[in-house]
Design a protein around this motif. Structure first.
Motif, mmCIF file in Angstrom:
data_model
loop_
_atom_site.group_PDB
_atom_site.id
_atom_site.type_symbol
_atom_site.label_atom_id
_atom_site.label_comp_id
_atom_site.label_asym_id
_atom_site.label_seq_id
_atom_site.Cartn_x
_atom_site.Cartn_y
_atom_site.Cartn_z
ATOM 1 N N UNK A 351 0.842 -1.207 0.000
ATOM 2 C CA UNK A 351 0.000 0.000 0.000
ATOM 3 C C UNK A 351 0.873 1.252 0.000
ATOM 4 N N UNK A 352 0.357 2.382 -0.526
ATOM 5 C CA UNK A 352 1.150 3.609 -0.652
ATOM 6 C C UNK A 352 1.767 4.082 0.656
ATOM 7 N N UNK A 353 1.058 3.885 1.801
ATOM 8 C CA UNK A 353 1.583 4.402 3.055
ATOM 9 C C UNK A 353 2.849 3.683 3.519
ATOM 10 N N UNK A 354 3.133 2.514 2.907
ATOM 11 C CA UNK A 354 4.340 1.776 3.263
ATOM 12 C C UNK A 354 5.496 2.046 2.295
ATOM 13 N N UNK A 355 5.282 2.960 1.338
ATOM 14 C CA UNK A 355 6.314 3.279 0.356
ATOM 15 C C UNK A 355 6.956 4.620 0.691
ATOM 16 N N UNK A 356 8.232 4.768 0.336
ATOM 17 C CA UNK A 356 8.910 6.054 0.487
ATOM 18 C C UNK A 356 8.416 7.005 -0.601
ATOM 19 N N UNK A 357 8.730 8.285 -0.456
ATOM 20 C CA UNK A 357 8.327 9.268 -1.469
ATOM 21 C C UNK A 357 8.887 8.901 -2.836
ATOM 22 N N UNK A 358 10.161 8.469 -2.857
ATOM 23 C CA UNK A 358 10.784 8.122 -4.130
ATOM 24 C C UNK A 358 10.104 6.915 -4.769
ATOM 25 N N UNK A 359 9.742 5.921 -3.934
ATOM 26 C CA UNK A 359 9.074 4.735 -4.470
ATOM 27 C C UNK A 359 7.701 5.072 -5.025
#
Length: 434
Positions: A351-359
Motif C-alpha cells: 500500500x502507498x503508506x508503506x512506500x517512500x516518497x521516491x518509491x
C-alpha cells in the motif's frame, strides 16, 4: 435557408475573434529564459519576465543584475517560491556555479571581440518577494563586468561588448550611467528614456549589427539625443513590470473575450426569435399576422417540420450510444488501474503508506508507461509543488529518474527510456543574449 446563413455567419464571426484571442493567450503563456533560470524551474518556479539592469561607472566597469520575475498569483506558485528562497539562502553555490561559467564564457567572447581585457567577478544570487501592489517573486543574479565600456577621455562608449544582444518578448534591458554624464548618441532609440537611463523592451526593439550603441559625455547631462523619444516616466518602473512589456495587454484580451461572449449571446437571441433554437415566435404553434395557423402553411413546410421532429429520436439514440461508449471506456480504465496496482506475479503491491516518497514517484511513472508530467505527480500524490520539486530534484541528482522540458511542462521519465531523447527540448537552451 436564411437560418442556415445566419448560423454560418455567426460561426465565422466567432472563429475570427478566436483567431485573435488564441494566439494572444498562447503568447502570454511564454516564460522567461536565460542564464541561471534552469535551477529555478527545477524548483517549480517558472519566471514570467526578465529584467537586465546594467549600471555603467565612469571607469568603464559595469554592475550587471539579471532579475527573473514571477507573479505569485496562486497558492502553489507562492509556496514554490518560498521553498526556492530557502534553498537560495542555504545553497547559493548551487545557483551561481553554472551561472558564473556561462557569464565567464560571454565575457571572454566580448574580450576577444573588443580587444579590451575583461573579467566577471563578485557573482552572487538573492531571492525576495516584492509587492507592487501585486505580489512578485524576484531572483536576482549580479556580477561586476570590468572594462565593459570603452573609455576615451571624458567619453564612454557602451555597447560593443554586447553587439547584437537578443531580447525576447519577456525581457527588457535597462542601461544607466553616472549623474555627471549625458547621452549624446543612443542607437537604436530607446523605448523609454530617463535623465540617466535608457530602456529597451524585447517587444519593441531588436538590436542589429553595431547595436546597442550609446555614447556618453561628461557634462552633457540634461541634453537629450534627438533620435530618442522621451515618454513620461513611470515611477518605480525599473522595479515594476510595466503593461508595455506584454505583447498584448491583458485588458485588451479580456475585452475581446467579452466581445465574443456578447456576439454569441446576441446571435443566440436572434436565432431563438426566428425559431431556429426552439421557442420564440417561430414555433410550431405560432400564429401568423393574418390570424392563420401553421396548418395554412405550404406542404413543404409541414414536411420539413416532420423531418426535424424525426431527427430528434436519432439524436437521442446517438447520445445514448456515446454515453454507453464513455461508460465502457471508464470501466476499461478502472480495470487498467487495478492491473497496474498488482505486481507481475499477480500479487498486490505494498500500500502507498508503506512506500517512500521516491518509491511512490517511481510507481506512478511506471503506471503511466514510463513518462509523466511533474505537475501530474503533485496532483496524483496530493503533494505541494514545493515538495514535489524537492523529491524530484533529489531523484534526478541520484540518477533514479531523468527529466526534460516540454513547452512549459517538466516531464519525468525512467532512465532506461531513451527513445524520446531526440524530440526532447534542450534543457540548456535559452533565448537571452547573455
Amino acid at each position: 435557408m436564411a437560418t442556415r446563413d445566419a448560423v454560418f455567419a455567426l460561426l465565422c464571426a466567432a472563429l475570427c475573434v478566436l483567431a485573435v484571442v488564441a494566439p494572444t493567450a498562447a503568447a502570454q503563456e511564454s516564460t522567461a529564459s536565460g542564464p541561471g533560470v534552469e535551477p529555478l524551474v527545477q524548483q517549480g518556479v517558472e519566471p514570467d519576465s526578465t529584467r537586465i539592469v546594467v549600471e555603467v561607472s565612469e571607469r568603464g566597469d559595469a554592475r550587471w543584475e539579471i532579475q527573473y520575475w514571477t507573479r505569485l498569483d496562486d497558492e502553489n506558485t507562492t509556496e514554490a517560491f518560498r521553498s526556492l528562497q530557502d534553498d537560495v539562502r542555504a545553497n547559493p553555490d548551487d545557483y551561481t556555479a553554472a551561472f558564473a561559467e556561462r557569464i565567464a564564457s560571454t565575457v571572454g567572447a566580448a574580450e576577444n571581440a573588443t580587444g579590451r581585457e575583461m573579467a566577471a567577478t563578485n557573482v552572487s544570487v538573492a531571492a525576495e518577494t516584492r509587492s507592487l501592489p501585486d505580489s512578485f517573486g524576484v531572483v536576482s543574479y549580479s556580477f561586476e563586468w570590468s572594462n565593459f565600456a570603452a573609455v576615451d577621455g571624458d567619453r564612454l562608449v557602451v555597447g560593443d561588448a554586447i553587439e547584437g544582444f537578443f531580447l525576447d518578448s519577456s525581457s527588457r534591458l535597462i542601461l544607466s550611467w553616472p549623474d555627471d554624464y549625458g547621452a549624446t548618441t543612443v542607437e537604436p532609440a530607446g523605448d523609454e528614456t530617463r535623465e540617466n537611463a535608457v530602456i529597451w523592451r524585447g517587444t519593441q526593439t531588436e538590436f542589429v549589427s553595431g547595436e546597442p550603441n550609446v555614447v556618453l559625455e561628461r557634462g552633457a547631462g540634461g541634453s537629450e539625443p534627438s533620435a530618442t523619444p522621451t515618454p513620461t516616466p513611470t515611477p518605480g518602473d525599473s522595479e515594476t513590470p510595466a503593461a508595455g512589456d506584454d505583447s498584448f495587454p491583458t485588458t485588451t484580451t479580456a475585452l475581446i473575450a467579452l466581445a465574443l461572449v456578447v456576439l454569441v449571446g446576441a446571435g443566440a437571441v436572434y436565432l431563438r426569435s426566428r425559431g431556429a433554437l426552439g421557442g420564440g415566435d417561430g414555433g410550431a404553434g405560432a400564429v401568423d399576422a393574418t390570424g392563420g395557423t401553421d396548418a395554412d402553411a405550404p406542404a413543404d413546410s409541414t414536411a420539413a417540420t416532420a423531418d426535424e421532429a424525426g431527427s430528434e429520436p436519432a439524436a437521442d439514440d446517438a447520445a445514448t450510444s456515446r454515453a454507453t461508449a464513455d461508460a465502457g471506456a471508464d470501466t476499461a480504465a478502472a480495470d487498467d488501474t487495478d492491473e497496474s496496482d498488482a505486481s507481475d506475479d499477480g500479487e498486490p503491491s505494498p500500500p502507498p503508506e508503506l512506500l517512500s516518497n521516491e518509491e511512490r514517484v517511481l510507481r506512478l511513472i511506471e503506471s503511466r508507461g514510463g513518462r509523466v508530467k511533474q505537475q501530474e505527480v503533485a496532483g496524483a500524490l496530493d503533494w505541494t509543488d514545493a515538495k514535489t520539486s524537492k523529491v524530484v530534484r533529489g531523484m534526478r541528482d541520484e540518477g533514479t529518474i531523468e527529466g526534460f522540458r516540454l513547452g512549459r511542462e517538466n516531464v519525468l521519465r525512467l532512465p532506461e527510456d531513451d527513445d524520446g531523447g531526440a524530440d526532447a527540448p534542450d534543457d540548456d537552451g535559452d533565448s537571452n543574449g547573455v
